[in-house]
Design a protein around this motif. Sequence first.
Motif, PDB file in Angstrom:
ATOM      1  N   LEU A  86       0.840  -1.204   0.000  1.00  0.00           N
ATOM      2  CA  LEU A  86       0.000   0.000   0.000  1.00  0.00           C
ATOM      3  C   LEU A  86       0.874   1.253   0.000  1.00  0.00           C
ATOM      4  N   ARG A  87       0.439   2.290  -0.705  1.00  0.00           N
ATOM      5  CA  ARG A  87       1.172   3.571  -0.685  1.00  0.00           C
ATOM      6  C   ARG A  87       0.548   4.473   0.380  1.00  0.00           C
ATOM      7  N   ARG A  88       0.592   4.014   1.619  1.00  0.00           N
ATOM      8  CA  ARG A  88      -0.064   4.709   2.723  1.00  0.00           C
ATOM      9  C   ARG A  88       0.365   6.166   2.853  1.00  0.00           C
ATOM     10  N   ALA A  89       1.676   6.378   2.875  1.00  0.00           N
ATOM     11  CA  ALA A  89       2.180   7.730   3.121  1.00  0.00           C
ATOM     12  C   ALA A  89       1.738   8.681   2.000  1.00  0.00           C
ATOM     13  N   ASP A  90       1.867   8.222   0.751  1.00  0.00           N
ATOM     14  CA  ASP A  90       1.478   9.064  -0.381  1.00  0.00           C
ATOM     15  C   ASP A  90      -0.007   9.394  -0.344  1.00  0.00           C
ATOM     16  N   LEU A  91      -0.825   8.389  -0.021  1.00  0.00           N
ATOM     17  CA  LEU A  91      -2.274   8.602   0.014  1.00  0.00           C
ATOM     18  C   LEU A  91      -2.668   9.512   1.176  1.00  0.00           C
ATOM     19  N   ASP A  92      -2.007   9.311   2.310  1.00  0.00           N
ATOM     20  CA  ASP A  92      -2.338  10.132   3.480  1.00  0.00           C
ATOM     21  C   ASP A  92      -1.938  11.586   3.261  1.00  0.00           C
ATOM     22  N   ARG A  93      -0.882  11.792   2.495  1.00  0.00           N
ATOM     23  CA  ARG A  93      -0.490  13.165   2.204  1.00  0.00           C
ATOM     24  C   ARG A  93      -1.513  13.799   1.251  1.00  0.00           C
ATOM     25  N   ALA A  94      -1.945  13.044   0.261  1.00  0.00           N
ATOM     26  CA  ALA A  94      -2.895  13.584  -0.724  1.00  0.00           C
ATOM     27  C   ALA A  94      -4.275  13.797  -0.100  1.00  0.00           C
ATOM     28  N   PHE A  95      -4.777  12.774   0.594  1.00  0.00           N
ATOM     29  CA  PHE A  95      -6.142  12.819   1.139  1.00  0.00           C
ATOM     30  C   PHE A  95      -6.142  12.223   2.552  1.00  0.00           C
ATOM     31  N   PRO A  96      -5.813  13.061   3.543  1.00  0.00           N
ATOM     32  CA  PRO A  96      -5.638  12.557   4.910  1.00  0.00           C
ATOM     33  C   PRO A  96      -6.840  11.750   5.411  1.00  0.00           C
ATOM     34  N   GLY A  97      -6.548  10.565   5.901  1.00  0.00           N
ATOM     35  CA  GLY A  97      -7.577   9.752   6.545  1.00  0.00           C
ATOM     36  C   GLY A  97      -8.432   8.940   5.588  1.00  0.00           C
ATOM     37  N   LEU A  98      -8.393   9.264   4.297  1.00  0.00           N
ATOM     38  CA  LEU A  98      -9.319   8.630   3.352  1.00  0.00           C
ATOM     39  C   LEU A  98      -9.126   7.115   3.285  1.00  0.00           C
ATOM     40  N   LEU A  99      -7.880   6.695   3.094  1.00  0.00           N
ATOM     41  CA  LEU A  99      -7.614   5.259   2.957  1.00  0.00           C
ATOM     42  C   LEU A  99      -8.053   4.514   4.217  1.00  0.00           C
ATOM     43  N   ASP A 100      -7.670   5.024   5.375  1.00  0.00           N
ATOM     44  CA  ASP A 100      -7.991   4.331   6.622  1.00  0.00           C
ATOM     45  C   ASP A 100      -9.499   4.266   6.891  1.00  0.00           C
ATOM     46  N   THR A 101     -10.202   5.341   6.590  1.00  0.00           N
ATOM     47  CA  THR A 101     -11.643   5.296   6.866  1.00  0.00           C
ATOM     48  C   THR A 101     -12.335   4.316   5.914  1.00  0.00           C
ATOM     49  N   ILE A 102     -11.870   4.231   4.673  1.00  0.00           N
ATOM     50  CA  ILE A 102     -12.494   3.285   3.745  1.00  0.00           C
ATOM     51  C   ILE A 102     -12.148   1.847   4.142  1.00  0.00           C
ATOM     52  N   ILE A 103     -10.899   1.602   4.547  1.00  0.00           N
ATOM     53  CA  ILE A 103     -10.516   0.263   5.009  1.00  0.00           C
ATOM     54  C   ILE A 103     -11.336  -0.104   6.244  1.00  0.00           C
ATOM     55  N   ASP A 104     -11.462   0.855   7.164  1.00  0.00           N
ATOM     56  CA  ASP A 104     -12.225   0.617   8.390  1.00  0.00           C
ATOM     57  C   ASP A 104     -13.696   0.332   8.058  1.00  0.00           C
ATOM     58  N   ALA A 105     -14.253   1.104   7.137  1.00  0.00           N
ATOM     59  CA  ALA A 105     -15.643   0.902   6.729  1.00  0.00           C
ATOM     60  C   ALA A 105     -15.815  -0.474   6.080  1.00  0.00           C
ATOM     61  N   ALA A 106     -14.854  -0.863   5.255  1.00  0.00           N
ATOM     62  CA  ALA A 106     -14.927  -2.161   4.583  1.00  0.00           C
ATOM     63  C   ALA A 106     -14.850  -3.288   5.611  1.00  0.00           C
ATOM     64  N   ARG A 107     -14.017  -3.123   6.625  1.00  0.00           N
ATOM     65  CA  ARG A 107     -13.921  -4.135   7.692  1.00  0.00           C
ATOM     66  C   ARG A 107     -15.235  -4.247   8.448  1.00  0.00           C
ATOM     67  N   ARG A 108     -15.794  -3.083   8.823  1.00  0.00           N
ATOM     68  CA  ARG A 108     -17.068  -3.100   9.540  1.00  0.00           C
ATOM     69  C   ARG A 108     -18.121  -3.834   8.735  1.00  0.00           C
ATOM     70  N   GLU A 109     -18.165  -3.533   7.433  1.00  0.00           N
ATOM     71  CA  GLU A 109     -19.182  -4.164   6.603  1.00  0.00           C
ATOM     72  C   GLU A 109     -18.930  -5.664   6.484  1.00  0.00           C
ATOM     73  N   ALA A 110     -17.662  -6.056   6.318  1.00  0.00           N
ATOM     74  CA  ALA A 110     -17.323  -7.480   6.178  1.00  0.00           C
ATOM     75  C   ALA A 110     -17.681  -8.240   7.441  1.00  0.00           C
ATOM     76  N   GLU A 111     -17.509  -7.585   8.591  1.00  0.00           N
ATOM     77  CA  GLU A 111     -17.794  -8.250   9.871  1.00  0.00           C
ATOM     78  C   GLU A 111     -19.278  -8.183  10.229  1.00  0.00           C
ATOM     79  N   GLY A 112     -20.063  -7.551   9.376  1.00  0.00           N
ATOM     80  CA  GLY A 112     -21.492  -7.449   9.635  1.00  0.00           C
ATOM     81  C   GLY A 112     -21.785  -6.448  10.733  1.00  0.00           C
TER      82      GLY A 112
END
Lengths: 112, 112
Positions: A86-112
């Motif tokens: 993952l290009r975490r640092a690059d993404l966080d610089r461009a759009f702070p928090g975006l990647l993590d919130t989407i990953i977190d949302a995807a986890r929540r949804e996967a876990e029901g």
Amino acid sequence: MTAQTAGRITDHVAAEDIALQDVLDALVDPVRRSIVRQLADSDRGIPCGAFDISVTRSTSTHHFKVLRRAGIIRQRYEGTVKLNTLRRADLDRAFPGLLDTIIDAARREAEG
Amino acid sequence: MTAQTAGRITDHVAAEDIALQDVLDALVDPVRRSIVRQLADSDRGIPCGAFDISVTRSTSTHHFKVLRRAGIIRQRYEGTVKLNTLRRADLDRAFPGLLDTIIDAARREAEG
């Protein structure tokens, strides 16, 4: 720098050119979100063949290409194996928090 | 409760049924992101006709419908005017931080 770290793969987008539209176009697909989630759970590069996704090899290659061109993943060869990170640092610089919130949302949804 | 607050509009999704796929499908579109940004900048409901978007009326109606069915906006009539508001609390409960990071990313991109 991009070309150097990417080895034989030359179409990584520069960090400053990461575009929100490309990132969202990439992450709107559930298979690609699953790839990103698996990368987020790993502390090392994952070979393309080692992901838990139920798609054909050519479809999988397409998904990795979309993620790479959006600037979400970096791919490099180690010998003949293509490793994904993952290009975490690059993404966080461009759009702070975006990647993590989407990953977190995807986890929540996967876990029901 | 949904039906009561929504007045004549009856197809709002229940808060607990807001799905990540629908939210991302809605926000992947730049016109819909623009509508959401404008709602985030306002502290009151905005009538459908008052948004700064360059699309025909029927296209605009479609965009509002996608946002409504994804659970991102609530629409209610005041007299003959259809007012739009963001469902911030419902979205934050379902996917913490997601709406704000996407709005923030859209602002960054719009401001170059």
